[in-house]
Design an enzyme around this catalytic site. Sequence first.
Site, PDB file in Angstrom:
ATOM      1  N   CYS A 147       0.819  -1.230   0.000  1.00 15.94           N
ATOM      2  CA  CYS A 147       0.000   0.000   0.000  1.00 15.94           C
ATOM      3  C   CYS A 147       0.847   1.272   0.000  1.00 15.94           C
ATOM      4  O   CYS A 147       0.367   2.324  -0.411  1.00 15.94           O
ATOM      5  CB  CYS A 147      -0.879   0.053   1.240  1.00 15.94           C
ATOM      6  SG  CYS A 147      -1.931  -1.363   1.485  1.00 15.94           S
TER       7      CYS A 147
HETATM    8  O1  KQY Z   1      -4.599  -1.244   0.708  1.00 20.28           O
HETATM    9  C1  KQY Z   1      -3.984  -0.245   0.404  1.00 20.28           C
HETATM   10  N1  KQY Z   1      -3.521  -0.134  -0.837  1.00 20.28           N
HETATM   11  C2  KQY Z   1      -3.822   0.974   1.257  1.00 20.28           C
HETATM   12  C3  KQY Z   1      -4.443   1.014   2.562  1.00 20.28           C
HETATM   13  C4  KQY Z   1      -4.802   2.434   2.891  1.00 20.28           C
HETATM   14  C5  KQY Z   1      -5.379   2.582   4.230  1.00 20.28           C
HETATM   15  C6  KQY Z   1      -5.729   3.984   4.541  1.00 20.28           C
HETATM   16  N2  KQY Z   1      -5.656   4.247   5.929  1.00 20.28           N
END
Ligand code: KQY
Length: 385
Positions: A356
Amino acid sequence: MSQTLSTLPLQDGYRMPAEFEAHRGCWMLWPFRPDTWRAGALFAQEQFAAVAAAIAQFEAVTVGAAARQYENARRMLPAPIRVVEMSSNDAWMRDTGPTFVVNGRGDVRGVDWRFNAYGGLNGGLYFPWDLDDLVARKVLEIETLDRYRAPLVLEGGAIHVDGQGTLITTAECLLNPNRNPALSREAIEDHLKSYLNVQRIIWLGKGVYRDETSGHVDNLCCFVRPAEVLLSWTNDTTDPQYEISRQALEVLSAASDARGRRLTVHRVHQPGPLFWTAEESRYLVASETGYGRKTGDRLAASYVNFYLANGGVVLPLFDDPHDRAALGTLARLFPERRVVGVAAREILLGGGGIHCITQQQPLGYRPAGSDKGPSGAEGDMRCAR
Ligand code: KQY
């Protein structure tokens, strides 16, 4: 100069490459907001720096830092990592950065999706999100790469591709009314086909249990190589994750990819389950949504949320008994890469994982034997710029 194009990647002959293809480098952002990252983001910054250092063993890393954090980021990050001043609302480069696309001649461009902080005013995680919506454009500007501005709200973590025409996503996220309420499933599929040059879309149902992104696929399932996927799993039939993973397994086992191949589905047992401790929730500034950030709340932990670097796998670890097995599984699945584990609980507390917070920029190369390169040599590997 970076231009905004009015055409579509599909018609221009561009496709989204898989993460396991060659990279020019990796992009990240620097965490700072105290309602996502406890203790003024200090612990998260340490783990972001460790992730950046791990990836830098394999490829170039650039970190965008807000003006007020520039000096701190520069001090905490190893010297070979490039730090550029870049304002943002939070630090999820996977979701706010461009989705890079490549053509067969070695050229690279970027798709700049609309971003609404995971659901806008209808369940989103923060407001405002205007700076995050500019991140992709800024990255493309810095890299002098042309940009497609897509009319679709989409985060990079909501999709995974095999680079050969197949995309995996979840209905929980991409069909969520808080992303593109006016668009039907078919209209969303049409956009994915036009902007990413995919022909087959595999729809999983839900993402990881209690994932605050409305079920990003990058926490649940990813491509290991064409026709092979890895799925986050639990053997505990009483865990709510069991039914989610079981249904995903059913869909994946019945699916074929864009080239008509059946998928081999590998599984990796999830960590934990893991929960917020009293100590962890103590130094967190209350957020507008307060989503799942108090003592005892379950964390959406997964080993699938790793980053594939050139010759490497950077895997989140949680100081959990399952870490060992996950390291073994990834080493077995990627014998050609070196697996590096990085402690990622602080990133998990912010709601995500290593995948992420990273975004790969593809190398952009001319496949061997496809044409004559600039030197006239047959099949040489050319950089895009
Ligand atoms: O799963 C993702 N690509 C990112 C997670 C983002 C979480 C925001 N707090």
